[in-house]
Enzyme design. Structure first.
Site, PDB file in Angstrom:
ATOM      1  N   CYS A  67       0.796  -1.218   0.023  1.00 13.26           N
ATOM      2  CA  CYS A  67       0.314  -0.089   0.099  1.00 13.26           C
ATOM      3  C   CYS A  67       0.905   1.192   0.086  1.00 13.26           C
ATOM      4  CB  CYS A  67      -0.805  -0.100   1.202  1.00 13.26           C
ATOM      5  SG  CYS A  67      -1.930  -1.515   1.550  1.00 13.26           S
TER       6      CYS A  67
ATOM      7  N   ASP B  98      24.078   3.405  24.925  1.00  8.21           N
ATOM      8  CA  ASP B  98      24.208   4.540  25.743  1.00  8.21           C
ATOM      9  C   ASP B  98      24.785   4.242  27.131  1.00  8.21           C
ATOM     10  OD1 ASP B  98      23.681   7.337  26.711  1.00  8.21           O
ATOM     11  OD2 ASP B  98      21.938   6.551  27.767  1.00  8.21           O
TER      12      ASP B  98
ATOM     13  N   ASP C  16      18.030   4.816  27.114  1.00  7.32           N
ATOM     14  CA  ASP C  16      17.035   5.017  28.171  1.00  7.32           C
ATOM     15  C   ASP C  16      16.365   6.338  28.071  1.00  7.32           C
ATOM     16  OD1 ASP C  16      19.326   5.812  29.248  1.00  7.32           O
ATOM     17  OD2 ASP C  16      18.197   5.637  31.106  1.00  7.32           O
TER      18      ASP C  16
ATOM     19  N   ASP D 201      18.061   9.521  23.735  1.00  6.44           N
ATOM     20  CA  ASP D 201      18.358   8.342  22.822  1.00  6.44           C
ATOM     21  C   ASP D 201      16.963   8.173  21.854  1.00  6.44           C
ATOM     22  OD1 ASP D 201      20.737   7.756  24.273  1.00  6.44           O
ATOM     23  OD2 ASP D 201      19.730   7.279  25.944  1.00  6.44           O
TER      24      ASP D 201
END
Length: 726
Positions: A39, A445, A620, A624
């Protein structure tokens, strides 16, 4: 397919164009009915080929089509008419309308699922006596016919209503010149009902009214779960924007403070931000000295001192002193809004992922349906009656119904997801496992991921802690809070005065004391550190308190496990270079970068992707979220922000990082099982199709064989429970 547009029917929607001064116009539309990559490809290509359209991008998660015109003018009505011609109704995009459409679709699927469940259960009340008759307990012809008609009366309307989501999707797909998985499902259901009516009218032995509606019930469960996952995914950007303050305190030319909605704050206006409040818009500090908590934006563990001349970004928290800012951008152009746009772009890129089942269906549909037509025509040519030729064609379609093909991936994904759930990992979509199995590079991180995300006091004497604790309890500084937490509850200092960016001063048992930076306490000639506090009574010995953000206990073991799996590891952090360098050295990670903004993190992920790497991002914080959305796969701890969890594909709980290599191992095992299931489905169809074409199986045996193939695929998926971690 050429589209003919009637100019008289093209509405004037120029008021909905978003125009920038001297730049091209943009139009956002809410597109209904787009569900798959086919689609999206059809819509983007057709709209992108229209005159004066520079680019068109569809976000399947939100249903939003963004059109960028080549000039400052654009024909919005022509775009909508083009979409109508493709079978995708569209209206100007309104977030509230988009949410309402999503809720309406959810209610529709739930109602269809309930109708299918009702039809399946009640149709079987009349089918069971007929089944029993096949094993020697024969019913009289009149009773048998009555039971079949009662089953038809219950099942047929339920199947027609419950099948509408599949029938509509199949019709749109065929109009676009493609065949998705809903095409064979729709044809199979319709043909099953047709054959059942023919058999009932001709007093035959094979009718499958209950099977048709039962199949729809099971398929609707999967469709509704997929819809819920899409709804959850679209909330990531909304969670980010919710971090902005809802209103701002604006100072007028007369100096009077007025509260304005955030959307009405203009560039150049003066904004007052009190301690404890969140910065509403990006701004330039005109007056005031304070410290900002940028942890959500950059991941830095230490507060950032600001003074006149510095720039503050929306989303930061003002910790100590009042600030007067000169607004540099509107709320929709702030740092938080920019991160939200990056998250949306990342989610849109992920929507391009084409499921292996859909690619297989694109081959399956024309081949099997052509064989069914040849079987019917060939039977007639060989002298078979129309009824026998139709039964052979129906048996071919039933025995090769792509149920096993459709279950090949979902059965494995459900099994893998349940296994990871027991390990504390929540998988948000089956496609996440497919992407996770392909990763070859892991980016972490630092703050809150490799580390625990909170400063801890290092080797301080209990007596020193007890002396400084009364002042620490009176401060909002993160390091002071860590010191107070180490000391536990107790008395607070009095006559407390906090100096922004320096420290806190107060009276403890009649003696004046200070807690803060070295120079604030009176220690001369010492380099300032963001991970230490100094304490002293007036004229007394100065005490130093050192802090660190401890690595997670299993961080080193996790890095080693990832390397054993053949993966390379890197750190991308917004924190200071000193803490990042120490963490990387401790873990033996040679590739690391510090001081990165959210945009730089996302750009780093894009650079790795351009190099051909399949990146897993583990983060977290707010800083990020853009990188999580841009990565090939993404994971976030359960302690992460809601925005980060929504941007991630998998969320893991617990204090350890062992879930990361565990999830990769399970994802790779799931990929192997899925490929095994596809191989079995292909071999099954190759063997079953000729048998049906030769008339060696009737529709009843075909239905049993089809069910058996689905069972085998499911049992193979369940084998994953016996695999241990590598």
């Amino acid at each position: 397919m050429a589209l003919t547009l009637n100019p008289a029917n093209v509405p004037d929607l120029s008021a909905f164009l978003k125009k920038t001064e001297g730049g091209p116009a943009r139009l956002d539309l809410l597109v209904k009915g787009a569900r798959c990559a086919a689609c999206m490809s059809k819509i983007e290509k057709t709209v992108g080929d229209l005159p004066d359209v520079a680019a068109a991008r569809l976000n399947l998660t939100e249903g939003r089509l963004t059109i960028r015109f080549a000039s400052s003018q654009g024909d919005a009505g022509r775009v909508i008419a083009t979409l109508e011609g493709l079978g995708y109704p569209a209206t100007p995009y309104d977030p509230a309308q988009a949410v309402e459409a999503q809720d309406k679709e959810s209610r529709r699927l739930i109602l269809a699922m309930a109708v299918a469940g009702f039809g399946a259960g009640n149709a079987m009340m009349f089918s069971v006596p007929v089944w029993a008759g096949l094993f020697g307990q024969e019913l009289g012809p009149a009773t048998r016919t009555m039971m079949l008609w009662l089953s038809a009366i219950v099942a047929t309307p339920c199947a027609i209503y419950a099948g509408l989501p599949f029938f509509e999707s199949a019709w749109r797909s065929l109009k676009a010149g493609r065949a998705n998985m809903d095409v064979p499902i729709s044809i199979g259901v319709i043909l099953t009902l047709f054959i059942s009516f023919v058999e009932t009218i001709l007093h035959g032995r094979d009718a499958y009214f209950d099977a048709a509606v039962s199949l729809l019930f099971l398929l609707l469960i999967g469709r509704w779960l997929d819809h819920r996952l899409r709804a959850r995914a679209r909330s990531a950007a909304a969670d980010l924007l919710a971090l902005q303050a809802p209103a701002a305190s604006v100072l007028g030319a007369d100096g009077v403070e007025r509260i304005k909605p955030l959307s009405e704050v203009a560039v150049g206006e003066r904004v007052l931000v009190r301690p404890g409040e969140r910065i509403p818009v990006d701004g330039f500090v005109e007056d005031g000295v304070s410290e900002l908590d940028n942890a959500l934006l950059t991941g830095e563990t230490a507060p950032l001192p600001v003074r006149p001349g510095d720039t503050c970004r929306a989303g930061a928290v003002n910790l100590s002193g009042p600030l007067r800012l000169l607004a540099l951008a509107r709320s929709e152009d702030s740092a938080v809004a920019a991160i939200a746009r990056l998250v949306e772009a990342g989610a849109q890129t992920k929507s391009l992922y084409v499921r292996l089942a859909d690619r297989a269906a694109a081959i399956y549909v024309p081949v099997i349906h052509s064989l069914a037509a040849l079987t019917f025509l060939g039977g007639l040519a060989l002298g078979l009656g129309p009824r026998e030729a139709l039964l052979r064609a129906a048996a071919l379609l039933i025995i090769t119904c792509p149920c096993a093909l459709g279950l090949a991936v979902p059965a494995v994904q459900i099994t893998a997801s349940s296994r990871l759930f027991r390990k504390g990992v929540l998988v948000k979509s089956g496609a996440a496992l497919e992407r996770l199995a392909e990763v070859d590079h892991v980016v972490f991180d630092k703050t809150g991921v490799l580390t625990e995300g909170r400063p801890r006091l290092i080797n301080a004497p209990a007596a020193a802690i007890a002396m400084a604790a009364p002042l620490a309890r009176a401060s909002a500084h993160p390091l002071a809070r860590a010191l107070a937490a180490e000391a536990g509850p107790g008395v607070r200092a009095v006559d407390v005065v906090e100096t922004a960016g320096q420290g806190v001063e107060g009276v403890i048992e009649g003696r004046r004391a200070r807690l803060g930076r070295a120079c604030f306490v009176g220690v001369e000639g010492r380099a300032e550190s963001e991970t230490e506090l100094w304490f002293a009574f007036d004229g007394d010995t100065k005490l130093r308190f050192a802090f660190s953000d401890q690595l997670r206990p299993d961080a080193a073991e996790t890095i080693a496990a990832l390397r054993r799996q053949g993966l390379t590891v890197e750190i991308l952090s917004g924190d200071l270079s000193g803490p990042v360098a120490r963490a990387a050295a401790t873990l033996g990670i040679g590739d690391w970068r510090a001081g990165l903004t959210p945009e730089q993190k996302a750009a780093a992920i894009d650079d790795l992707t351009a190099q051909g790497r399949k990146v897993l991002m583990v983060g977290d914080g707010l800083n990020d979220t853009a990188a999580l959305a841009r990565a090939h796969a993404a994971m976030a701890p359960g302690t992460a922000l809601d925005a980060s969890q929504n941007a991630a594909d998998l969320v893991f709980s617990g204090a350890g990082l062992g879930a990361v290599p565990d999830a990769i191992h399970v994802a790779r095992a799931a990929r192997r099982r899925a490929l095994e299931n596809f191989s079995f489905s292909a071999l099954y169809n190759v063997a079953a199709a000729p048998m049906a074409m030769l008339g060696l199986v009737n529709p009843l045996v075909a239905a049993l064989a089809m069910s058996g193939s689905s069972l085998i695929v499911t049992l193979n998926a369940l084998r994953m429970h016996g695999e241990g971690r590598r």
